[in-house]
Motif scaffolding. Structure first.
Motif, PDB file in Angstrom:
ATOM      1  N   ASP A  16       0.843  -1.192   0.000  1.00  0.00           N
ATOM      2  CA  ASP A  16       0.000   0.000   0.000  1.00  0.00           C
ATOM      3  C   ASP A  16       0.885   1.252   0.000  1.00  0.00           C
ATOM      4  OD1 ASP A  16      -1.050   0.567   3.486  1.00  0.00           O
ATOM      5  OD2 ASP A  16       0.935   0.336   2.592  1.00  0.00           O
ATOM      6  N   SER A  17       0.213   2.410   0.001  1.00  0.00           N
ATOM      7  CA  SER A  17       0.934   3.678  -0.008  1.00  0.00           C
ATOM      8  C   SER A  17       0.200   4.637   0.926  1.00  0.00           C
ATOM      9  CB  SER A  17       0.993   4.252  -1.428  1.00  0.00           C
ATOM     10  OG  SER A  17      -0.328   4.421  -1.922  1.00  0.00           O
ATOM     11  N   VAL A  18       0.765   5.818   1.107  1.00  0.00           N
ATOM     12  CA  VAL A  18       0.130   6.799   2.001  1.00  0.00           C
ATOM     13  C   VAL A  18      -1.253   7.156   1.484  1.00  0.00           C
ATOM     14  CG1 VAL A  18       0.278   9.167   2.861  1.00  0.00           C
ATOM     15  CG2 VAL A  18       2.317   7.759   2.808  1.00  0.00           C
ATOM     16  N   GLU A  21      -4.330   3.356   1.502  1.00  0.00           N
ATOM     17  CA  GLU A  21      -3.932   2.523   2.632  1.00  0.00           C
ATOM     18  C   GLU A  21      -4.461   1.098   2.465  1.00  0.00           C
ATOM     19  OE1 GLU A  21      -6.038   1.232   5.157  1.00  0.00           O
ATOM     20  OE2 GLU A  21      -7.875   2.067   4.286  1.00  0.00           O
ATOM     21  N   TRP A 112       6.939  -2.721   9.474  1.00  0.00           N
ATOM     22  CA  TRP A 112       7.443  -2.475  10.830  1.00  0.00           C
ATOM     23  C   TRP A 112       8.561  -3.474  11.138  1.00  0.00           C
ATOM     24  CZ3 TRP A 112       8.565  -4.301  15.578  1.00  0.00           C
ATOM     25  CH2 TRP A 112       8.573  -3.399  16.644  1.00  0.00           C
ATOM     26  N   LEU A 115      11.833  -2.812   8.965  1.00  0.00           N
ATOM     27  CA  LEU A 115      12.640  -1.658   9.364  1.00  0.00           C
ATOM     28  C   LEU A 115      13.522  -1.974  10.571  1.00  0.00           C
ATOM     29  CD1 LEU A 115      10.254   1.422   9.084  1.00  0.00           C
ATOM     30  CD2 LEU A 115      12.248   0.922   7.681  1.00  0.00           C
ATOM     31  N   ARG A 116      13.134  -2.985  11.332  1.00  0.00           N
ATOM     32  CA  ARG A 116      13.865  -3.235  12.592  1.00  0.00           C
ATOM     33  C   ARG A 116      14.613  -4.555  12.626  1.00  0.00           C
ATOM     34  NH1 ARG A 116       9.591  -0.246  12.889  1.00  0.00           N
ATOM     35  NH2 ARG A 116       9.548   1.580  14.242  1.00  0.00           N
ATOM     36  N   HIS A 152       4.349  -1.195   3.397  1.00  0.00           N
ATOM     37  CA  HIS A 152       4.234   0.203   2.955  1.00  0.00           C
ATOM     38  C   HIS A 152       5.382   0.479   1.989  1.00  0.00           C
ATOM     39  CE1 HIS A 152       1.436   0.301   6.189  1.00  0.00           C
ATOM     40  NE2 HIS A 152       2.337   0.343   7.143  1.00  0.00           N
ATOM     41  N   GLU A 154       6.650   2.867   0.245  1.00  0.00           N
ATOM     42  CA  GLU A 154       7.573   4.003   0.225  1.00  0.00           C
ATOM     43  C   GLU A 154       8.687   3.897   1.261  1.00  0.00           C
ATOM     44  OE1 GLU A 154       4.311   4.391   1.168  1.00  0.00           O
ATOM     45  OE2 GLU A 154       3.372   5.984   0.011  1.00  0.00           O
ATOM     46  N   LEU A 155       8.576   2.941   2.177  1.00  0.00           N
ATOM     47  CA  LEU A 155       9.537   2.888   3.278  1.00  0.00           C
ATOM     48  C   LEU A 155      10.780   2.070   2.970  1.00  0.00           C
ATOM     49  CD1 LEU A 155       7.232   2.488   6.416  1.00  0.00           C
ATOM     50  CD2 LEU A 155       8.186   4.545   5.418  1.00  0.00           C
TER      51      LEU A 155
END
Lengths: 307, 193
Positions: A16-18, A21, A112, A115-116, A152, A154-155
């Protein structure tokens, strides 16, 4: 095809994107799995459990097993409430199941985690979880496993997204136009060519999926059937068209530097007048005052050209 | 007056930064990361926020529904924190302020625009995905104007209520005045009508 996404099993990526969603679609698919009698586990990292469960009726909510990693995912409160090993530990624990019941695991969100955690570790665990129903030589029949990962776009860079994409059996990319959401679905079946399809849809308030044909014409924001379209060429202060007389005058006009192919006397006279000014006619002169620094070279610079 | 009543708690980042850098601290300081070579997270800053929101034990009624204003997150990136560390800080603030205390958060972050700042983009997009309402203030495409200072794009993201107007995106133009802002629809500024 959107309503049968989970039939294949394996990893389903919801990209998805901003602007578009994907959590609503994730919840709609979770609801569908629950209604089919599957075991549904949610790894909630991005939103609270209350927010995720909002909109589901009690029947659906009772069937969801929620693993809360929103309140204290990094164990900053130093209490023992957090699941040992965090979200990755919870995922690894799901690899060890022996249940014959089909299960759906929803990751909210895969971004999430990505990213971690190291991408390779995450991919290995995802592969182990989503393929545990297809281990060869395993005597116990483990039920079909579907892993829904909300990503997401774009991340992340192309590398991690590409790695996850190669693991996924199905990729759904969300988009839309004119307020209407669409899902581009890329499906990889074993031993078959990948198929892709675009499906227009909307999610109803109770998180049921409503499949649609396409953006409806009535939803165009500026068209109103009661107001006739305005002709912008009326009431202008200048002419946009030529009258017949004006057109004839324009067509018969002789352009000054256009010479006809016939060598008529008038054409030749005109040519001479333009190219060779008559004596006595004012001609232009160029006056050149060289500076002290000018280097005047009397040689012809084209002398060395062998033409 | 709000400060006297205990209604406003203000962390002055610039002044605090001077304190933490030039004075020895006995306890962890909210901006402790400025002293550390490899500051991994913003846990001390979050703990400052959580302490500030704890109800004060006095005879008066407790303040409810707190609002946390953060001005601005891009500075933390400039000070060397990673985008994920800043996102973790905001995550924990959300869990405390929004979920536990039913309050709201308003966070300012700058868009790097054409300058390709990967960390800032991760922060901006990560925050956008966590937000229910995004206000994007930008200049006019046509350049500077004395009577219209910019335009504001408003994007509602309410995944928990999917049928509520998917196309809830508005654009208004604005003019900043002494102590207020006036908004008008695009092209409808009194100066041009």
């Amino acid at each position: 095809m959107l309503d049968s996404l989970l039939a294949l099993g394996g990893l389903v990526l919801l990209r998805d994107s901003v602007e578009w969603e994907g959590r609503s679609l994730l919840k709609a698919l979770v609801k569908k799995s629950a209604l089919c009698g599957e075991q549904v586990h949610i790894l909630g990292c991005e939103v609270s459990e209350e927010e995720f469960r909002e909109g589901f009726d009690s029947d659906i909510n009772n069937r969801l097993v929620y693993h809360d990693f929103f309140r204290d995912p990094l164990n900053w409160s130093k209490t023992e409430e957090a699941f040992p090993g965090g979200p990755l530990g919870a995922l690894r624990a799901m690899c060890k199941r022996t249940d014959p019941v089909p299960v759906t695991i929803a990751l909210d969100s895969l971004s999430w985690l990505l990213l971690r955690l190291p991408c390779t570790t995450l991919c290995q665990v995802l592969h182990a979880v989503s393929h545990q129903d297809s281990c060869p030589g395993d005597s116990s029949s483990v039920g079909k496993v579907s892993v829904l990962g909300l990503l997401h776009e774009e991340l992340h860079g192309p590398g991690p997204v590409g790695a996850l994409s190669s693991l996924a059996q199905t990729e759904v990319t969300l988009g839309g136009t004119m307020g209407q959401a669409s899902a581009h679905i890329l499906c990889r079946r074993p031993r078959q060519r990948p198929t892709d399809q675009t499906q227009w849809f909307s999610i109803l308030p109770d998180f049921s999926l409503d499949l649609q044909e396409g953006p409806s014409v009535e939803s165009q924001p500026y068209s109103d059937p009661h107001i006739p379209p305005v002709d912008p060429t009326t009431h202008l202060t200048f002419n946009l068209h030529l009258s017949k007389k004006e057109r004839e005058a324009r067509d018969s006009l002789i352009l000054p530097f256009q010479f006809s192919s016939e060598n008529t006397k008038s054409s030749l006279l005109r040519q001479q007048a333009l190219l060779r000014p008559r004596p006595g006619q004012a001609t232009s002169h160029i006056f050149y005052e060289p500076d002290a620094y000018d280097d005047l070279d009397q040689e012809d610079p084209d002398d060395d050209l062998d033409i | 007056m709000a400060r006297e009543r205990g209604q406003l708690v203000f962390l002055e980042g610039l002044k605090s930064a001077v304190d933490v850098v030039f004075q020895a601290q006995k306890e962890p300081h909210p901006l402790q990361f400025l002293r550390e070579a490899n500051a991994g997270n913003l846990k001390p800053l979050f703990e400052f926020v959580r302490e500030a929101l704890k109800p004060v034990d006095s005879g008066e009624a407790r303040w409810t529904y707190p609002v946390l204003l953060v001005d601005d997150l891009s500075v933390l990136l400039s000070l060397g924190m990673g985008a994920v560390a800043v996102l973790d800080f905001i995550h924990y603030c959300r869990a405390t302020v929004c979920w536990e205390l039913k309050g709201n958060m308003v966070v300012l972050v700058h868009d790097s625009g054409d300058a390709e700042d990967e960390e800032n983009d991760i922060l901006l997009n990560g925050l956008s995905h966590q937000s229910h309402l995004i206000l994007r203030a930008e200049g006019l495409a046509t350049g500077f104007c004395r009577d219209v200072h910019g335009q504001l794009r408003i994007l509602w993201r309410r995944p928990s209520q999917p049928a509520v107007h998917r196309d809830q995106s508005f654009t208004y133009q604005y003019k900043i005045q002494d102590k207020s802002v006036s908004f008008f629809a695009k092209g409808m500024s009194p100066a041009v009508l």
